[in-house]
Design a protein around this motif. Structure first.
Motif, mmCIF file in Angstrom:
data_model
loop_
_atom_site.group_PDB
_atom_site.id
_atom_site.type_symbol
_atom_site.label_atom_id
_atom_site.label_comp_id
_atom_site.label_asym_id
_atom_site.label_seq_id
_atom_site.Cartn_x
_atom_site.Cartn_y
_atom_site.Cartn_z
ATOM 1 N N PRO A 132 0.827 -1.201 0.000
ATOM 2 C CA PRO A 132 0.000 0.000 0.000
ATOM 3 C C PRO A 132 0.865 1.256 0.000
ATOM 4 N N VAL A 133 0.425 2.276 -0.719
ATOM 5 C CA VAL A 133 1.095 3.577 -0.708
ATOM 6 C C VAL A 133 0.032 4.672 -0.669
ATOM 7 N N PRO A 134 0.357 5.837 -0.118
ATOM 8 C CA PRO A 134 -0.625 6.924 -0.090
ATOM 9 C C PRO A 134 -1.063 7.320 -1.497
ATOM 10 N N GLY A 135 -2.344 7.598 -1.632
ATOM 11 C CA GLY A 135 -2.852 8.040 -2.925
ATOM 12 C C GLY A 135 -2.254 9.369 -3.347
ATOM 13 N N ASP A 136 -1.996 9.514 -4.649
ATOM 14 C CA ASP A 136 -1.454 10.759 -5.212
ATOM 15 C C ASP A 136 -0.128 11.162 -4.569
ATOM 16 N N SER A 137 0.673 10.172 -4.214
ATOM 17 C CA SER A 137 1.963 10.432 -3.579
ATOM 18 C C SER A 137 3.091 10.128 -4.561
ATOM 19 N N PRO A 138 4.318 10.571 -4.245
ATOM 20 C CA PRO A 138 5.451 10.203 -5.105
ATOM 21 C C PRO A 138 5.610 8.689 -5.229
ATOM 22 N N GLY A 139 5.352 7.956 -4.145
ATOM 23 C CA GLY A 139 5.463 6.507 -4.204
ATOM 24 C C GLY A 139 4.481 5.894 -5.180
ATOM 25 N N GLU A 140 3.260 6.417 -5.202
ATOM 26 C CA GLU A 140 2.263 5.900 -6.136
ATOM 27 C C GLU A 140 2.671 6.187 -7.581
ATOM 28 N N ARG A 141 3.163 7.380 -7.822
ATOM 29 C CA ARG A 141 3.572 7.720 -9.188
ATOM 30 C C ARG A 141 4.766 6.867 -9.628
ATOM 31 N N LEU A 142 5.663 6.572 -8.687
ATOM 32 C CA LEU A 142 6.809 5.725 -9.032
ATOM 33 C C LEU A 142 6.353 4.321 -9.404
#
Length: 322
Positions: A132-142
């Motif tokens: 899981p990663v926060p929505g609209d976060s750098p991790g999600e975009r990566l």
């Protein structure tokens, strides 16, 4: 352990290949002594990405004391001198956690950790690995850019401090009590696992795995585990509440299939919030995801969404790509 939980020879650790240009960063497997450092790292990431800290050290310790967890072969840390600036782990060839300190992002470390988690999952017999990663976060975009796909959405919901919790009477013939012995713990585990496996794609957790994050969790006290029992004193529902930093967090909530639609889940939820407040939880939180269909239940007791998380996963065959 393999992804199916069967015994196997201890697998060889997978080396983390850091990108060029990261300076003198070093890598090594994590140890139980790193729990505080991992907690601090994840807290920095959560504060940066969602504006609040959700993690506490007991979460890390509980996960790491599960029988199938082997930090020597399932984890890696990235250090800048003595400071932990990134880490990753993979449990049972499927469930990953990884984080990169905000000050060290944009250097290819996250991409390297992604490749490492897929290689570890492949080694351990996994087919898909994700986190899981926060929505609209750098991790999600990566993860999106690396070919991962979103499998489900999760929400963290809150009853703010000072807000009234709408009462929910316990139906006649039922009571809520604390566990008395191991038989009660095992009954709660069975109800919990049966309920979650109706919609989850994970394997059934053993009692020992479940207990590692509940009754064996650091700081556990009996009042935290709420059991709904019927006239025959049989456990038909359960809730597990954690109080930390003024927040009562309901970590688990389940009712046996044949006992649903009687208001038991809502009664358990309200009871957990109330006992949490009695032990210092001024505000109340929990999380749910799009696989459960339970969002409406929580909104009906006055909870509001405070953050959105998404579970992103990739086929481990991507590990073979450059």
């Amino acid at each position: 352990m393999t992804a199916t939980g069967t015994p196997s020879r201890t697998p060889a650790p997978v080396a983390l290949a850091l990108p060029a240009g990261v300076g003198s960063l070093t890598t090594r497997p994590l140890t139980v002594g790193d729990a505080a450092a991992v907690t601090a790292l994840v807290a920095r990431c959560e504060q940066h990405d969602v504006g609040t800290v959700l993690i506490e050290e007991a979460d890390i310790v509980g996960d790491w004391q599960r029988p199938a967890c082997d930090l020597a072969t399932q984890s890696v840390g990235v250090l800048d001198g003595e400071r932990l600036v990134a880490y990753a782990e993979v449990y049972r060839g499927r469930w990953a956690d990884a984080a990169v300190d905000p000050d060290h992002r944009g250097r290819g470390i996250g991409t390297a950790l992604s490749r490492w988690t897929r290689r570890v999952a492949a080694r351990d017999g996994g087919v898909v690995v994700g986190q899981p990663v926060p929505g609209d976060s750098p991790g999600e975009r990566l993860l999106d850019s690396l070919g991962y796909r979103c499998l489900w959405t999760s929400w963290v919901l809150e009853v703010p401090a000072g807000s009234a919790i709408e009462p929910q009477p316990i139906p006649q013939g039922y009571i809520v009590r604390e566990p008395r012995d191991e038989a009660d713990l095992r009954a709660a585990w069975a109800v919990n696992e049966d309920a979650f496996l109706e919609w989850s794609d994970r394997e059934r957790a053993s009692f020992e795995e479940w207990a590692a994050t509940v009754s064996m969790r650091p700081g556990y006290e009996g009042w935290q585990l709420r059991l709904m029992v019927d006239r025959d004193d049989e456990v038909v529902g359960m809730a597990f509440v954690i109080v930390s930093s003024g927040c009562a967090y309901v970590d688990k909530l389940a009712v046996r299939r044949d006992e649903r639609h009687k208001g038991l889940a809502r009664a358990l939820l309200v009871d957990a919030f109330e006992v949490g407040r009695a032990h210092g939880g001024e505000r109340s939180e929990l999380s749910t995801d799009s696989r459960t269909g339970a969002l409406g239940l929580y909104e009906k007791v006055g909870m509001q969404v405070t953050s959105v998380w998404r579970h992103w996963a990739a086929d481990v065959m991507l590990a073979s790509r450059p």
